[in-house]
Scaffold this motif. Structure first.
Motif, PDB file in Angstrom:
ATOM      1  N   VAL A 193      20.599 -43.127  -7.499  1.00  0.00           N
ATOM      2  CA  VAL A 193      19.182 -43.341  -7.841  1.00  0.00           C
ATOM      3  C   VAL A 193      18.091 -43.554  -6.868  1.00  0.00           C
ATOM      4  CG1 VAL A 193      17.783 -44.814  -9.093  1.00  0.00           C
ATOM      5  CG2 VAL A 193      20.060 -44.174 -10.052  1.00  0.00           C
ATOM      6  N   ALA A 194      18.435 -44.573  -5.859  1.00  0.00           N
ATOM      7  CA  ALA A 194      17.640 -44.654  -4.743  1.00  0.00           C
ATOM      8  C   ALA A 194      17.363 -43.374  -3.654  1.00  0.00           C
ATOM      9  CB  ALA A 194      18.103 -46.018  -4.051  1.00  0.00           C
ATOM     10  N   ARG A 244      13.795 -50.627  -9.495  1.00  0.00           N
ATOM     11  CA  ARG A 244      14.131 -50.598 -10.907  1.00  0.00           C
ATOM     12  C   ARG A 244      15.495 -50.571 -11.638  1.00  0.00           C
ATOM     13  NH1 ARG A 244       9.305 -49.013 -13.845  1.00  0.00           N
ATOM     14  NH2 ARG A 244      10.665 -49.502 -15.680  1.00  0.00           N
ATOM     15  N   TYR A 245      16.173 -49.929 -10.788  1.00  0.00           N
ATOM     16  CA  TYR A 245      17.690 -50.031 -11.111  1.00  0.00           C
ATOM     17  C   TYR A 245      18.278 -51.440 -11.286  1.00  0.00           C
ATOM     18  CZ  TYR A 245      22.588 -48.621 -11.364  1.00  0.00           C
ATOM     19  OH  TYR A 245      24.021 -48.607 -11.953  1.00  0.00           O
ATOM     20  N   ILE A 246      17.679 -52.109 -10.213  1.00  0.00           N
ATOM     21  CA  ILE A 246      18.503 -53.411 -10.376  1.00  0.00           C
ATOM     22  C   ILE A 246      17.922 -54.167 -11.331  1.00  0.00           C
ATOM     23  CG2 ILE A 246      18.142 -55.648  -9.009  1.00  0.00           C
ATOM     24  CD1 ILE A 246      18.348 -54.145  -6.516  1.00  0.00           C
ATOM     25  N   MET A 247      16.544 -53.969 -11.766  1.00  0.00           N
ATOM     26  CA  MET A 247      15.754 -54.487 -12.746  1.00  0.00           C
ATOM     27  C   MET A 247      16.233 -54.167 -14.397  1.00  0.00           C
ATOM     28  SD  MET A 247      14.575 -57.151 -11.723  1.00  0.00           S
ATOM     29  CE  MET A 247      13.752 -57.841 -13.017  1.00  0.00           C
ATOM     30  N   ASP A 278      18.245 -47.436 -16.015  1.00  0.00           N
ATOM     31  CA  ASP A 278      19.203 -46.651 -15.545  1.00  0.00           C
ATOM     32  C   ASP A 278      18.937 -45.252 -14.889  1.00  0.00           C
ATOM     33  OD1 ASP A 278      18.560 -44.944 -17.628  1.00  0.00           O
ATOM     34  OD2 ASP A 278      20.036 -45.913 -19.135  1.00  0.00           O
ATOM     35  N   ALA A 279      19.888 -44.297 -14.555  1.00  0.00           N
ATOM     36  CA  ALA A 279      19.537 -43.043 -13.956  1.00  0.00           C
ATOM     37  C   ALA A 279      18.750 -42.172 -14.754  1.00  0.00           C
ATOM     38  CB  ALA A 279      20.634 -42.467 -13.457  1.00  0.00           C
TER      39      ALA A 279
END
Length: 339
Positions: free
Chosen positions: A118-119, A209-212, A215-216
């Motif tokens: 994602v990142a 945003r993925y951590i929070m 999803d992908a």
């Protein structure tokens, strides 16, 4: 009746909704950028002055000096350039960023639902966006720097301004002095800063945003139990964090770029990037170099106000971007609106 159709088309809610949906990235970026740019511009103006002043001065004292000498207008000098250009630049940047992510998604590149993929997708999309946009944004940023530093540049020439020249006068002066290519003074530094900075920014934002909980696929889930904040605050938090941390990493390069551009605009002898960086760190006297920590403190002078500006600008940018996107997503389709 047929003659009135083109006019009625402008007020056709189904057509308007369809246009908003097909140009969602542009509409969201423009509307969010106008608000965030206006809110953060006074801090950006103070940052530019802090980067180029030769004396140690606190942020409150500098702000007071600007107010006393130039009034409220001094904080917004040259605002219309970034208000118009940065907004369109961001619209183009977000469009390239989102389209690149869609290109990767369609080909199932870096498509695993984990933070690295994602990142990385965000970072690659950001690097492409930043590098392409820099060609169009460089002249406008140079003029913005010129407008913000009018009094500093005049002082370096031994002049005292009674009234700062207008934006068009500043552009004409750059043309008279260096020709059309003068608008690209310091472009290599601008290109590297924008490419690296935008890559870091989107890399961090998508990672946060993925951590929070997103999803992908872009669907926002619940926030993690160790930070149970409302979902509506997630864009502001992630945008602020990405803005502050990426800017802190790229800040020394921005200081060198601003210094190189200031000397060029003032007609002073050209210095190379490494020489400028060395003088900022070790001071102008090679026989009495300053301690490295003192030089680093000088290099990062103004970072505090830049961090505050990043929190304000990028937090608001992503908040209003998501709000506008959510509004557009909820608009009825063509079939529904014609009922």
């Amino acid at each position: 009746m047929s003659e009135k159709r083109p006019l009625s088309y402008l007020f056709d809610s189904a057509a308007i909704n369809e246009s908003l949906k097909s140009n969602k990235a542009v509409v969201c970026a423009l509307s969010a950028s106008y608000i965030s740019t206006f809110a953060g511009y006074p801090l950006d103006s103070i940052k530019s002055r802090l980067q180029t002043t030769r004396q140690r001065i606190s942020i409150p004292r500098l702000a007071l000096t600007v107010y006393q000498e130039e009034g409220i207008v001094g904080f917004y000098r040259g605002l219309w350039i970034p208000l118009m250009t940065i907004s369109f630049v961001r619209a183009a940047s977000f469009t390239i960023y989102t389209r690149t992510k869609e290109y990767f998604r369609d080909r199932h590149w870096l498509s695993r639902n984990n933070i690295l993929d994602v990142a990385a997708t965000g970072g690659i999309s950001g690097a492409l966006s930043g590098s392409l946009i820099s060609f169009g944004s460089a002249p406008f940023e140079l003029v913005k720097v010129r407008r913000q530093l009018e009094y500093t540049i005049a002082a370096s020439k031994g002049l005292r301004l009674v009234k700062a020249p207008s934006t068009m006068e500043a552009v004409r002066d750059i043309f008279r002095t260096n020709g059309a290519l003068g608008l690209y003074t310091g472009f290599r530094l601008h290109f590297v800063r924008d490419t690296m900075g935008t890559a870091l920014y989107f890399f961090e934002y998508d990672g946060f945003r993925y951590i929070m909980g997103r999803d992908a696929s872009g669907e926002q889930g619940d926030t993690p139990p160790w930070l149970p904040i409302p979902v509506s605050l997630v864009p502001f938090l992630c945008g602020s964090l990405a803005g502050v941390t990426s800017w802190a990493l790229i800040y020394p390069l921005d200081v060198v770029k601003t210094k190189v551009q200031q000397r060029a605009l003032a007609g002073e002898k050209r210095r190379g990037v490494l020489e400028t960086f060395h003088r900022l760190i070790r001071g102008p006297d090679p026989n009495a170099p300053k301690p490295i920590l003192v030089g680093l403190a000088r290099l990062y002078r103004g970072l505090g106000v830049s961090a505050l500006r990043s929190v304000t600008t990028h937090g608001l940018l992503w908040t209003f971007f998501d709000l506008t996107a959510s509004y557009i997503d909820k608009l009825p389709g063509g079939d529904e609106s014609q009922q």
